[in-house]
Design a protein around this motif. Structure first.
Motif, PDB file in Angstrom:
ATOM      1  N   ARG A 171       0.924  -1.213  -0.083  1.00  9.30           N
ATOM      2  CA  ARG A 171      -0.221   0.074   0.071  1.00  9.30           C
ATOM      3  C   ARG A 171       0.843   1.105  -0.089  1.00  9.30           C
ATOM      4  NH1 ARG A 171      -5.339  -0.443   3.023  1.00  9.30           N
ATOM      5  NH2 ARG A 171      -5.474   1.791   2.481  1.00  9.30           N
ATOM      6  N   ALA A 172       0.645   2.240  -0.970  1.00  9.01           N
ATOM      7  CA  ALA A 172       1.381   3.383  -1.105  1.00  9.01           C
ATOM      8  C   ALA A 172       1.049   4.239   0.168  1.00  9.01           C
ATOM      9  CB  ALA A 172       1.386   3.928  -2.236  1.00  9.01           C
ATOM     10  N   ASP A 173      -0.080   3.998   0.888  1.00  7.12           N
ATOM     11  CA  ASP A 173      -0.310   5.147   1.910  1.00  7.12           C
ATOM     12  C   ASP A 173       0.012   4.567   3.326  1.00  7.12           C
ATOM     13  OD1 ASP A 173      -2.149   2.949   2.018  1.00  7.12           O
ATOM     14  OD2 ASP A 173      -3.970   4.239   1.760  1.00  7.12           O
ATOM     15  N   ASN A 174       0.957   3.253   3.202  1.00 10.38           N
ATOM     16  CA  ASN A 174       1.278   3.090   4.444  1.00 10.38           C
ATOM     17  C   ASN A 174       2.509   2.788   4.686  1.00 10.38           C
ATOM     18  OD1 ASN A 174       2.256   0.818   6.479  1.00 10.38           O
ATOM     19  ND2 ASN A 174      -0.176  -0.164   6.401  1.00 10.38           N
ATOM     20  N   PRO A 219      12.921   6.519  -5.895  1.00 14.39           N
ATOM     21  CA  PRO A 219      11.588   6.466  -5.535  1.00 14.39           C
ATOM     22  C   PRO A 219      10.853   5.575  -6.303  1.00 14.39           C
ATOM     23  CG  PRO A 219      12.110   8.039  -7.362  1.00 14.39           C
ATOM     24  CD  PRO A 219      13.290   7.670  -6.611  1.00 14.39           C
ATOM     25  N   LEU A 220       9.643   5.198  -5.790  1.00 15.28           N
ATOM     26  CA  LEU A 220       8.845   3.961  -6.337  1.00 15.28           C
ATOM     27  C   LEU A 220       7.960   4.436  -7.238  1.00 15.28           C
ATOM     28  CD1 LEU A 220       8.211   1.949  -3.023  1.00 15.28           C
ATOM     29  CD2 LEU A 220      10.175   1.813  -4.570  1.00 15.28           C
ATOM     30  N   ILE A 221       7.186   3.383  -8.102  1.00 16.76           N
ATOM     31  CA  ILE A 221       6.246   3.720  -9.020  1.00 16.76           C
ATOM     32  C   ILE A 221       4.842   3.353  -8.343  1.00 16.76           C
ATOM     33  CG2 ILE A 221       4.867   3.024 -11.170  1.00 16.76           C
ATOM     34  CD1 ILE A 221       7.666   2.427 -12.520  1.00 16.76           C
ATOM     35  N   CYS A 222       3.836   4.185  -8.509  1.00 10.54           N
ATOM     36  CA  CYS A 222       2.470   4.004  -7.698  1.00 10.54           C
ATOM     37  C   CYS A 222       1.489   3.436  -8.771  1.00 10.54           C
ATOM     38  CB  CYS A 222       1.854   5.199  -7.390  1.00 10.54           C
ATOM     39  SG  CYS A 222       1.809   5.575  -5.701  1.00 10.54           S
ATOM     40  N   HIS A 223       1.174   2.469  -8.527  1.00 11.39           N
ATOM     41  CA  HIS A 223       0.194   1.628  -9.638  1.00 11.39           C
ATOM     42  C   HIS A 223      -1.496   1.835  -9.386  1.00 11.39           C
ATOM     43  CE1 HIS A 223       4.034  -0.374  -9.922  1.00 11.39           C
ATOM     44  NE2 HIS A 223       3.671  -0.580 -11.493  1.00 11.39           N
ATOM     45  N   VAL A 224      -1.979   2.152 -10.233  1.00 12.81           N
ATOM     46  CA  VAL A 224      -3.386   2.600  -9.926  1.00 12.81           C
ATOM     47  C   VAL A 224      -4.308   1.713 -10.693  1.00 12.81           C
ATOM     48  CG1 VAL A 224      -2.761   5.149  -9.615  1.00 12.81           C
ATOM     49  CG2 VAL A 224      -3.225   4.403 -11.870  1.00 12.81           C
ATOM     50  N   GLY A 269      -8.425  -1.235  -2.898  1.00 15.13           N
ATOM     51  CA  GLY A 269      -8.810   0.086  -2.767  1.00 15.13           C
ATOM     52  C   GLY A 269      -7.828   1.152  -2.708  1.00 15.13           C
ATOM     53  N   ALA A 270      -6.715   0.951  -2.880  1.00 13.96           N
ATOM     54  CA  ALA A 270      -5.701   2.136  -2.601  1.00 13.96           C
ATOM     55  C   ALA A 270      -4.407   1.795  -3.472  1.00 13.96           C
ATOM     56  CB  ALA A 270      -4.885   1.925  -1.208  1.00 13.96           C
ATOM     57  N   PRO A 271      -3.921   2.817  -4.014  1.00 16.11           N
ATOM     58  CA  PRO A 271      -2.701   2.744  -5.214  1.00 16.11           C
ATOM     59  C   PRO A 271      -1.808   1.954  -4.321  1.00 16.11           C
ATOM     60  CG  PRO A 271      -2.647   4.784  -3.986  1.00 16.11           C
ATOM     61  CD  PRO A 271      -3.997   4.122  -3.695  1.00 16.11           C
ATOM     62  N   LEU A 272      -0.806   0.925  -5.174  1.00 21.79           N
ATOM     63  CA  LEU A 272       0.181   0.324  -4.843  1.00 21.79           C
ATOM     64  C   LEU A 272       1.461   0.742  -5.323  1.00 21.79           C
ATOM     65  CD1 LEU A 272      -1.543  -3.316  -5.179  1.00 21.79           C
ATOM     66  CD2 LEU A 272      -1.405  -2.047  -3.329  1.00 21.79           C
ATOM     67  N   ALA A 273       2.556   0.857  -4.428  1.00 19.83           N
ATOM     68  CA  ALA A 273       3.769   1.223  -4.823  1.00 19.83           C
ATOM     69  C   ALA A 273       4.425  -0.161  -5.049  1.00 19.83           C
ATOM     70  CB  ALA A 273       4.492   1.746  -3.543  1.00 19.83           C
ATOM     71  N   ALA A 274       4.934  -0.217  -6.111  1.00 17.31           N
ATOM     72  CA  ALA A 274       5.704  -1.491  -6.812  1.00 17.31           C
ATOM     73  C   ALA A 274       6.866  -1.376  -7.579  1.00 17.31           C
ATOM     74  CB  ALA A 274       4.540  -2.300  -7.238  1.00 17.31           C
ATOM     75  N   PRO A 275       8.177  -1.602  -7.037  1.00 21.51           N
ATOM     76  CA  PRO A 275       9.075  -1.488  -7.833  1.00 21.51           C
ATOM     77  C   PRO A 275       9.269  -3.047  -8.590  1.00 21.51           C
ATOM     78  CG  PRO A 275       9.670  -1.815  -5.662  1.00 21.51           C
ATOM     79  CD  PRO A 275       8.383  -1.715  -5.756  1.00 21.51           C
ATOM     80  N   SER A 276      10.290  -2.975  -9.315  1.00 20.66           N
ATOM     81  CA  SER A 276      10.257  -4.521  -9.927  1.00 20.66           C
ATOM     82  C   SER A 276      10.917  -5.508  -8.717  1.00 20.66           C
ATOM     83  CB  SER A 276      11.554  -4.369 -10.988  1.00 20.66           C
ATOM     84  OG  SER A 276      12.792  -3.719 -10.448  1.00 20.66           O
TER      85      SER A 276
END
Ligand code: TXA
Ligand code: MG
Length: 310
Positions: free
Chosen positions: A38-41, A59-64, A132-139
């Motif tokens: 979770r990008a908000d946690n 920095p990380l990419i936010c996936h929506v 229900g929230a954007p996910l931060a996800a690097p490779s």
């Protein structure tokens, strides 16, 4: 050739449950496997950096799961809208001015911009929606290793450090997304990737500038060692004992029919296999510098100049 495989409702449910409660899950996208939280946690995001051993300045990419969700995170101008309407869902990551107070500071490494992407992968989109929230996800590789295109790559790199790995088979593109920054009507490319620059320029109607040699890196990842195999790579050569061909045969051939998309999807897994052979050198054929070949050559050049010490 192996195909991506659909992920089950049960896997989506389990992953969403873990992510909602602050865990980290490796999952397939259409480009490479990502390591999501979770990008908000803040605690969850910290687990990503720890599992990857990733420097906090990167920095990380936010996936929506929708353009609407992205609009809650970043400011879109007309060029950015035009690009996402054309390329999303898909392998284009946009770096845009960040709106405050939406995601944890660590995601954007304290920058005023945030990278966003809506992946073209049904399973991943379902998971983002279920959370229900954007996910931060690097490779989902350890920092400095090649990006994983198979669940087994992820397992080998970090199985003991994360809560779940979802096996979606080989990823479709096998190469990371193209990263571009859009600001004040100016578009710059930060990382060549699965979407060819020509295709982006065709939509924009003008040339995109490169910042790869800038003194202050716009994309911190540009400065870091990347995509490093253990074996020395020799580019533009077909001589050695272990060869990676492009329509030229060899120990492995990226694409017997000289198809750049196919070559991109085979690149990391074939390099990985050849790297395991314990040879002194891997000799790699010349890849045409056009379309997605530009991204392939970028990865090969980095891999050739940054041999891992481990
Ligand atoms: O295909 C992909 O993009 C995969 C899948 C999982 O979506 N993700 C991926 O993430 O490759 P990562 O973290 O390995 O690479 C993201 C790149 C890094 O080079 C990072 O420095 C850059 O994007 N980046 C992220 N946020 C940025 C920002 N705000 N400004 C400039 N560059 C940024
Ligand atoms: Mg990466």
């Amino acid at each position: 050739m192996m195909k991506p495989q659909a992920i089950t409702l049960r896997q989506i449910d389990d992953a969403a449950h873990i992510l909602r409660s602050g865990g980290v899950v490796a999952l397939p996208t259409e480009t490479v496997y990502g390591l999501a939280a979770r990008a908000d946690n803040a605690d969850a995001v910290e687990k990503i950096f720890a599992a990857k051993n990733r420097p906090a300045i990167n920095p990380l990419i936010c996936h929506v799961s929708s353009i609407e969700m992205a609009k809650t995170l970043v400011e879109f101008d007309m060029l950015a809208i035009k690009l996402v309407e054309k390329f999303w869902p898909g392998a284009l990551t946009l770096v845009l001015p960040k709106k405050n107070g939406t995601v944890d500071q660590a995601v954007s490494a304290g920058l005023e911009t945030l990278a966003v992407r809506m992946p073209a992968h049904e399973g991943m989109l379902s998971i983002i929606e279920a959370v229900g929230a954007p996910l931060a996800a690097p490779s989902a590789n350890r920092s400095g290793r090649m990006s994983p295109t198979l669940a087994s790559h992820v397992a080998r790199d970090m199985e003991d450090k994360i809560d779940m790995i979802i096996d979606g088979g080989p990823t479709k593109f096998g190469l990371e997304s193209t990263v571009i920054a859009v600001r004040d009507g100016d578009v710059t490319i930060l990382r060549h990737g699965a979407i060819a620059l020509e295709d982006i320029e065709a939509v924009l109607g003008f040339k995109v500038s490169e910042v790869t040699t800038a003194k202050t890196p716009q994309s911190p990842g540009q400065l870091l060692r990347h995509y490093a195999p253990k074996t020395k790579l020799v580019l533009h050569s077909q001589k050695g004992e272990v060869q990676l061909g492009f329509g030229t045969g060899g120990t492995r051939d990226l694409s017997p029919s000289r198809n750049l998309q196919e070559a991109a999807s085979n690149l990391f897994s074939m390099l990985e296999e050849l790297d395991q052979m314990g040879a002194k050198e891997i000799h790699i054929a010349t890849i045409p510098h056009e379309g997605v070949g530009v991204a392939i050559n970028d990865r090969l050049k980095r891999a050739a100049t940054s041999v891992a010490k481990s």
